[in-house]
Design an enzyme around this catalytic site. Structure first.
Site, PDB file in Angstrom:
ATOM      1  N   ASP A 110       0.777  -1.051  -0.083  1.00  0.00           N
ATOM      2  CA  ASP A 110      -0.029   0.128   0.105  1.00  0.00           C
ATOM      3  C   ASP A 110       0.949   1.269   0.063  1.00  0.00           C
ATOM      4  O   ASP A 110       2.188   1.105   0.305  1.00  0.00           O
ATOM      5  CB  ASP A 110      -0.936   0.049   1.324  1.00  0.00           C
ATOM      6  CG  ASP A 110      -1.859   0.960   1.524  1.00  0.00           C
ATOM      7  OD1 ASP A 110      -2.224   1.576   0.513  1.00  0.00           O
ATOM      8  OD2 ASP A 110      -1.671   1.865   2.391  1.00  0.00           O
ATOM      9  N   ASP A 119      -0.113   5.046   1.164  1.00  0.00           N
ATOM     10  CA  ASP A 119      -0.197   6.182   2.039  1.00  0.00           C
ATOM     11  C   ASP A 119      -0.118   5.296   3.621  1.00  0.00           C
ATOM     12  O   ASP A 119      -0.764   4.317   3.877  1.00  0.00           O
ATOM     13  CB  ASP A 119      -1.497   6.932   2.039  1.00  0.00           C
ATOM     14  CG  ASP A 119      -1.557   8.301   2.445  1.00  0.00           C
ATOM     15  OD1 ASP A 119      -0.480   8.502   3.329  1.00  0.00           O
ATOM     16  OD2 ASP A 119      -2.234   9.126   1.810  1.00  0.00           O
TER      17      ASP A 119
HETATM   18 MG    MG Z   1      -2.696   3.155   3.573  1.00  0.00          MG
END
Ligand code: MG
Length: 342
Positions: free
Chosen positions: A20, A22
């Site tokens: 992922d 962020d």
């Molecule tokens: Mg995230």
């Protein structure tokens, strides 16, 4: 899933690492501590790909940002929720058809790449509606979607695909409404539900596994309810890294549908031996951290040298009971949270 039972590194047997963005790679515009060098090191021996629910940026834009941060990455290493939405769309509507878009460039580029004609008007008799976030999406866009979706799908209505249903989107000035709120506005108007491509639904993971030819992937995320739940639903091993949204207290309370296989303080620990969790009677032991369950009390017998091992021991002890977190008295030290927060 085998909970914390491995004595080797989280990368053992893994051929592809999916991360992922962020809260895992960056927070805001800047890289998180140790993320870039740890992932570049993984890329020396394994395939590394990135998964993002954000539909407003193209893969090329994301790749350019990651390159700026120091990652060795190509646009084809990025799996976006619009790309996962195309996977769903192709199964329902043949290329060449006209598609009503609610969203921005990230979505328009993918639709055109996949051979669809883009419209913004329900009057053009679209064959489907595809909806993703862009900052300029307004009431008139949502209204066009509602007009196009007025017939229920089981009565011959057209498909409706949402890139993702994140409720919030982090912005420099704070937390703003995410795509889920805009999808929900259309849902409330038409009484239909969208098919969702992004995390925690599985199409985005399936797109990544197919593209990278992954046989033994590991997914790294910072949210239990989207990243870890999604990976678990897709049958992918997962690691929660404590550099983003979810904190030790959330981990202790995680329902069985969103429990990671590994818990990491930061991404350096990808390359370190992962300690075996041992259970002796009521005592759960991770290295020198020892936690006991005594009725409703979670007791720290030995905090140990490394806070992450105490979190791992406490988590394993509580999860193993099969009981809900609110039935326990949990000592504050267990969720003290000395880890990096963005
Ligand atoms: Mg995230």
């Amino acid at each position: 899933m085998a909970l914390f039972s491995r004595g080797t590194s989280p990368l053992d047997d893994v051929d592809t690492v999916l991360a992922d963005l962020d809260g895992v790679v960056y927070a805001g515009a800047g890289a998180l501590p140790h993320a870039v060098e740890s992932l570049n090191r993984v890329a020396g021996t394994r395939r590394v790909g990135f998964i993002t629910n954000n539909a407003s940026r193209t893969d090329a834009t994301v790749a350019a940002h990651l390159t700026e941060l120091g990652l060795r990455v190509e646009p084809s290493d990025i799996v976006t929720s619009p790309q996962a939405a195309m996977r769903l769309l192709r199964a329902r509507v043949a290329p060449g058809a006209t598609i009503l878009v609610v969203g921005g460039e990230g979505l328009v580029v993918e639709l055109e790449k996949a051979g669809y004609v883009v419209t913004r008007s329900a009057d053009d008799a679209p064959a489907a509606v595809v909806q993703g976030f862009a900052p300029h999406v307004g009431w008139s866009d949502l209204a066009e979607a509602a007009y196009a979706l007025k017939v229920p799908e089981d009565a011959g209505g057209i498909p409706w695909i949402a890139t993702n249903t994140d409720w919030t989107i982090p912005q420099a000035r704070g937390i703003a409404p995410g795509n889920g709120t805009l999808v929900s506005a259309v849902h409330t108007a038409v009484g239909r539900l969208a098919t969702v491509a992004g995390k925690p639904e599985t199409p985005i993971f399936e797109e990544a596994v197919a593209r990278f030819g992954a046989r033994a992937p590991l997914f790294i995320g910072d949210r239990l309810d989207t990243d870890i739940a999604g990976a678990q639903a897709a049958g992918i091993r997962s690691a929660l890294v404590l550099t983003g949204i979810d904190r030790p207290k959330h981990l202790l309370a995680a329902p069985s549908s969103s429990r990671p296989d590994f818990v990491l303080g930061d991404l350096r620990e990808l390359h370190e031996p992962y300690p075996v969790t041992r259970v002796k009677g009521d005592v759960t032991i991770v290295r020198d951290a020892r936690v006991a369950i005594e009725g409703a009390d979670v007791r720290i017998l030995e905090a140990g040298d490394r806070p992450i091992d105490l979190v791992r021991a406490g988590t394993a002890a509580i999860w193993a009971t099969g009981r809900a977190i609110f039935g326990f008295r949990v000592p504050e030290e267990l969720y003290a949270d000395p880890f990096h927060r963005p």
